[in-house]
Write an enzyme that holds these catalytic residues in place. Structure first.
Site, PDB file in Angstrom:
ATOM      1  N   GLU A 120       0.838  -1.200   0.000  1.00  0.00           N
ATOM      2  CA  GLU A 120       0.000   0.000   0.000  1.00  0.00           C
ATOM      3  C   GLU A 120       0.872   1.248   0.000  1.00  0.00           C
ATOM      4  OE1 GLU A 120      -1.697   0.416   4.287  1.00  0.00           O
ATOM      5  OE2 GLU A 120      -1.380  -1.714   3.902  1.00  0.00           O
ATOM      6  N   LYS A 122       2.653   4.647   1.186  1.00  0.00           N
ATOM      7  CA  LYS A 122       3.155   5.235   2.433  1.00  0.00           C
ATOM      8  C   LYS A 122       2.853   6.725   2.359  1.00  0.00           C
ATOM      9  CE  LYS A 122       7.350   5.436   5.313  1.00  0.00           C
ATOM     10  NZ  LYS A 122       6.923   6.610   5.980  1.00  0.00           N
ATOM     11  N   ASP A 124       2.597  10.561   3.078  1.00  0.00           N
ATOM     12  CA  ASP A 124       3.581  11.480   3.661  1.00  0.00           C
ATOM     13  C   ASP A 124       2.841  12.572   4.429  1.00  0.00           C
ATOM     14  OD1 ASP A 124       5.920  12.653   4.282  1.00  0.00           O
ATOM     15  OD2 ASP A 124       6.354  13.422   2.274  1.00  0.00           O
ATOM     16  N   TYR A 231      -5.009   3.543   7.584  1.00  0.00           N
ATOM     17  CA  TYR A 231      -4.188   2.431   7.115  1.00  0.00           C
ATOM     18  C   TYR A 231      -4.041   1.285   8.105  1.00  0.00           C
ATOM     19  CZ  TYR A 231      -0.407   5.038   9.462  1.00  0.00           C
ATOM     20  OH  TYR A 231       0.362   5.722  10.354  1.00  0.00           O
ATOM     21  N   LYS A 322      11.249   3.334   0.826  1.00  0.00           N
ATOM     22  CA  LYS A 322      11.143   4.780   0.591  1.00  0.00           C
ATOM     23  C   LYS A 322      11.669   5.128  -0.801  1.00  0.00           C
ATOM     24  CE  LYS A 322      11.909   7.455   4.197  1.00  0.00           C
ATOM     25  NZ  LYS A 322      11.303   8.582   4.913  1.00  0.00           N
ATOM     26  N   CYS A 416      22.637  46.242  -4.988  1.00  0.00           N
ATOM     27  CA  CYS A 416      21.251  45.772  -5.053  1.00  0.00           C
ATOM     28  C   CYS A 416      20.752  45.858  -6.497  1.00  0.00           C
ATOM     29  CB  CYS A 416      20.367  46.623  -4.141  1.00  0.00           C
ATOM     30  SG  CYS A 416      18.620  46.208  -4.304  1.00  0.00           S
ATOM     31  N   CYS A 419      17.864  48.688  -6.582  1.00  0.00           N
ATOM     32  CA  CYS A 419      18.037  50.111  -6.305  1.00  0.00           C
ATOM     33  C   CYS A 419      19.489  50.566  -6.378  1.00  0.00           C
ATOM     34  CB  CYS A 419      17.429  50.470  -4.949  1.00  0.00           C
ATOM     35  SG  CYS A 419      18.382  49.815  -3.567  1.00  0.00           S
ATOM     36  N   CYS A 434      20.160  44.306   1.256  1.00  0.00           N
ATOM     37  CA  CYS A 434      20.181  45.688   0.806  1.00  0.00           C
ATOM     38  C   CYS A 434      19.727  46.565   1.974  1.00  0.00           C
ATOM     39  CB  CYS A 434      19.230  45.848  -0.385  1.00  0.00           C
ATOM     40  SG  CYS A 434      18.886  47.577  -0.736  1.00  0.00           S
ATOM     41  N   CYS A 440      14.130  51.180  -1.495  1.00  0.00           N
ATOM     42  CA  CYS A 440      14.309  50.041  -2.403  1.00  0.00           C
ATOM     43  C   CYS A 440      12.917  49.469  -2.701  1.00  0.00           C
ATOM     44  CB  CYS A 440      15.213  49.011  -1.727  1.00  0.00           C
ATOM     45  SG  CYS A 440      15.488  47.522  -2.696  1.00  0.00           S
TER      46      CYS A 440
HETATM   47  S1  IVH Z   1       1.572   0.977   9.094  1.00  0.00           S
HETATM   48  C1  IVH Z   1       2.959  -1.043  12.910  1.00  0.00           C
HETATM   49  N1  IVH Z   1       0.865   1.968   6.783  1.00  0.00           N
HETATM   50  O1  IVH Z   1       4.896   5.541   8.130  1.00  0.00           O
HETATM   51  C2  IVH Z   1       2.587  -0.489  11.593  1.00  0.00           C
HETATM   52  N2  IVH Z   1       2.247   3.290   8.169  1.00  0.00           N
HETATM   53  O2  IVH Z   1       7.376   4.286  10.214  1.00  0.00           O
HETATM   54  C3  IVH Z   1       2.175   0.911  11.685  1.00  0.00           C
HETATM   55  N3  IVH Z   1       2.740   5.498   7.239  1.00  0.00           N
HETATM   56  O3  IVH Z   1       4.671   6.155  11.525  1.00  0.00           O
HETATM   57  C4  IVH Z   1       2.348   1.705  10.489  1.00  0.00           C
HETATM   58  N4  IVH Z   1       1.585   5.294   5.404  1.00  0.00           N
HETATM   59  O4  IVH Z   1       3.129   7.379  10.031  1.00  0.00           O
HETATM   60  C5  IVH Z   1       1.558   2.180   7.904  1.00  0.00           C
HETATM   61  N5  IVH Z   1       0.078   2.733   4.730  1.00  0.00           N
HETATM   62  C6  IVH Z   1       0.784   2.936   5.857  1.00  0.00           C
HETATM   63  C7  IVH Z   1       1.462   4.133   6.092  1.00  0.00           C
HETATM   64  C8  IVH Z   1       2.203   4.276   7.267  1.00  0.00           C
HETATM   65  C9  IVH Z   1       2.346   6.100   6.120  1.00  0.00           C
HETATM   66  C10 IVH Z   1       3.651   6.143   8.216  1.00  0.00           C
HETATM   67  C11 IVH Z   1       3.239   6.044   9.638  1.00  0.00           C
HETATM   68  C12 IVH Z   1       4.384   5.434  10.391  1.00  0.00           C
HETATM   69  C13 IVH Z   1       5.496   5.502   9.388  1.00  0.00           C
HETATM   70  C14 IVH Z   1       6.330   4.251   9.372  1.00  0.00           C
END
Ligand code: IVH
Length: 686
Positions: A120, A122, A124, A231, A322, A416, A419, A434, A440
């Site tokens: 799935e 991750k 941000d 999630y 990542k 600058c 000016c 400046c 300016c």
């Molecule tokens: S599962 C024990 N699933 O990534 C499992 N984490 O270090 C708990 N995150 O702190 C996390 N998307 O903030 C999981 N689909 C996802 C995620 C996710 C983002 C973040 C979460 C966690 C960090 C992993």
């Protein structure tokens, strides 16, 4: 005693229940299914009706009323609360080989047991945990350090994709975990507005989401269009055997309860499947409406999680891959210099346009003079440009192998670009600025923009385009000139959009709106006028503290550096800057003009009496009946002035318990009477 009889209250209770059900349903369809069942107008009318009823019958307000979506609660301190189940983080890696190792280790540990993975996104953003009891949201906590987080329930309730009440079947008690993200569109719009108002933009959506969850005013949080992506479900399978035994099944279940679960999740059985998912999203992520920074791979069968167990920090049944920041190399064609509103000069790289992670990049900041010399950036060089979690491309290096033979070290600007004033560099700082603050153009226009911004004088009929036109026409050179405008002077003024393409001229209606805005601003309180002046280092809070402390602009202008530095939250550096500001003749003239023009230069106090008029107090120690701030406020409410340091002008030193010996000596030396709390109260009685 109840305020209302049951005959009155029952119809209200019934209507509140009806409205709650309707609004919840409309919200759900709108945010989860993109379906509008009613017009915005009808929706607003229902919400208004609910809010009005709740106002009349406060005892009927439900903790999860849909009215909480618009905020209104103030979060003073975010209470720290322990997580019932720790919020672990995941092991993460940038290397596909380590994902392969994770996969083969998992297979080895599980032996013959059949199992699968889920892959799935991750997200941000910011991890939070939501506790539901009997289908109602009762608490929202940030991850914090994993063991203890901050209680952000009021702000979480404003996020439309966080269900306040669940649908269908759900466990009596469980926790829904997920990430609060700031979708790009909403993030960009919010940042543009911040910039227009002279506030610092957020660096990326993650920082903005995190800042938004920690806002004190939940109404402001409601305006930040945040999104919650669920999630993970924490549920005790022994107590709730109906909970699905797979992670995938649980997310599906959560979706039926009303959570927003992103559909981009795939059950995978082999490393090839996992790799394909990663490869796909490495590029497809740029088409998503929100930021992701990797892929999370979890063992799908929940009972196997115990078998696999945990390492010191993270579970052995999941891992995060990542994405690497994407990088390209392109040629530097020229360097230009931008002058900001505070005079800071920023070098900007103009590069041969190149495609990078979803957008064409042709400009990037080179930060400051030190950055250029540290990387030894030369004209004609090939720069390495990167785009990671940030949306803004970053120059990270120079490809020296491609350096043209004739490239010579870059000569930084000495004057600058706007000016022509020789640039200066403050001791210990990495860039130039400046110093020509008052002559300016970008600095002057910047100051005008700051002056009219929402948190300052709030003249919203004057945006950047109009201010620039006013400045260029010579009608407005500084903020006092604004108060000498008239409808006649404004009509016909040509404005052009920031890219210079669209032209327009101010008409009668626009001119009147501008004049109305300016007129209204005359009643803006002193503390905001002080902030609006744009004195370096004096933000909203500092301005408020200074205004309250000194009470009037005259007292503030007379204060020496020591007295300024004695104000709470005002450091030595700021005190110095404020002192210099008020001792610059041009600034004194400006303030004299603004005073004549009727702006507020005194704190409006809700006076209770005037018995202490003319008396200057210095307060020291602790008191029986008052807090320290309380007694200061009391003095001001009775017409007295509070000062922080004892001088010949001090009328009384008001001494509580534990008065400082230094203050006592000074009061005695200057023969200033020292009075007790009782003496003080007697004085007020007079
Ligand atoms: S599962 C024990 N699933 O990534 C499992 N984490 O270090 C708990 N995150 O702190 C996390 N998307 O903030 C999981 N689909 C996802 C995620 C996710 C983002 C973040 C979460 C966690 C960090 C992993």
């Amino acid at each position: 005693m109840d305020l209302f009889t049951s005959a009155e209250i029952e119809p209200a209770r019934k209507r509140i229940a009806e409205l709650t059900t309707l609004i919840d349903r409309y919200n759900y369809e709108y945010y989860m299914n993109d379906t509008s069942l009613v017009s915005d107008y009808e929706f607003d009318a229902l919400l208004r009706e609910l809010i009005d009823l709740e106002r009349s019958y406060p005892e009927l307000v439900l903790p999860n009323s849909p009215s909480k979506r618009v905020g209104g609660e103030v979060n003073k301190n975010f209470r720290q609360v322990a997580h019932r189940v720790p919020m672990l983080s995941l092991g993460n890696t940038y290397s596909i080989e380590e994902i392969e190792e994770f996969e083969s280790r998992t297979r080895r540990l599980l032996g013959d047991t059949p199992f699968s993975y889920t892959c799935e996104l991750k997200f941000d953003g910011v991890a939070i945990g939501l506790t539901y009891r009997h289908g109602e949201l009762v608490q929202a906590l940030t991850r914090g350090n994993g063991a203890v987080g901050d209680d952000i329930t009021a702000n979480a309730r404003t996020i439309p994709t966080i269900p306040l009440r669940l649908h269908g079947d759900f466990p009596d008690e469980f926790e829904a975990r997920g990430e609060v993200v700031y979708p790009f569109d909403a993030f960009n719009a919010m940042n543009a507005q911040r910039e227009a108002e002279g506030e610092q933009p957020f660096a990326n959506p993650r920082n903005a989401a995190s800042g938004s969850l920690k806002l004190q005013d939940s109404r402001e949080a409601a305006r930040r269009k945040l999104m919650f992506c669920m999630y993970f479900m924490v549920v005790d399978a022994d107590r709730f055997p109906e909970a699905p035994a797979t992670h995938y099944g649980r997310l599906e279940w959560a979706r039926q309860m009303g959570f927003k679960v992103q559909p981009y999740i795939k059950e995978c059985r082999t490393i090839e499947d996992i790799r394909a998912f990663i490869d796909y999203w490495d590029t497809a992520r740029w088409d998503l409406p929100f930021a992701i920074d990797g892929i999370v791979i979890k063992v799908n069968q929940v009972p196997l999680w115990d078998t696999l167990g945990l390492t010191a920090k993270s579970p052995r049944w999941a891992i995060a891959y990542k994405f690497k920041a994407q990088q390209v190399t392109t040629q530097l064609e020229s360097i230009s210099f931008q002058v900001g509103r505070t005079g800071v000069v920023t070098p900007v790289a103009n590069m041969r346009p190149v495609w990078l992670a979803g957008t064409t990049v042709k400009r990037a900041t080179l930060n400051n003079a030190d950055f250029i010399s540290k990387l030894d950036i030369r004209l004609g060089d090939y720069l390495q440009v990167e785009k990671g979690g940030e949306i803004i491309p970053k120059v990270v290096g120079v490809d020296l192998e491609k350096r043209p033979l004739e490239a010579v070290p870059f000569q930084y600007a000495t004057h600058c670009p706007e000016c022509g004033t020789p640039l200066e560099r403050a001791e210990g700082e990495s860039g130039y600025y400046c110093p020509n603050q008052d002559g300016c153009p970008p600095q002057q226009i910047g100051r005008l923009e700051h002056f009219v911004s929402r948190k300052a004088m709030n003249i919203d009929s004057l945006g950047t385009e109009r201010l620039t036109a006013l400045f260029n026409s010579g009608l407005v050179r500084n903020v006092a000139d604004l108060y000498e405008l008239s409808v006649g002077k404004l009509i016909g003024l040509e404005t052009s959009s920031s890219d210079g393409k669209a032209r327009a001229s101010i008409q009668d209606k626009g001119a009147r709106a501008i004049m109305d805005g300016i007129e209204l601003s005359r009643s803006v309180p002193f503390e905001r006028v002080l902030f609006a002046l744009g004195i370096r280092f004096v933000g909203e809070v500092g301005a408020r503290k200074l205004a309250r402390h000194f009470g009037t602009i005259d007292a503030l202008m007379q204060a020496d550096v020591e007295a300024l530095a004695a104000v709470e939250d005002i450091g030595a550096k700021t005190a110095e800057v404020v002192y210099t500001y008020f001792h610059t003749p041009a600034h004194r003239q400006l303030i004299a003009r603004l005073q004549q023009q009727g702006l507020q230069f005194e704190v409006q106090r809700q006076a209770v009496s005037d018995v202490l008029h003319g008396a200057v107090f210095v307060v020291s120690g602790t008191f029986q009946q008052f807090s320290r701030d309380g007694i200061k406020q009391h003095i001001e409410q009775h017409g007295g002035v509070v000062s922080s340091s004892i001088s010949k002008k001090t009328s009384y030193v008001l001494a509580g318990d534990k008065m400082g010996p230094e203050k006592r000596r000074k009061a005695e030396a200057l023969s200033v009477p020292i009075i007790s709390e009782g003496d003080y109260l007697a004085l007020c009685e007079q």
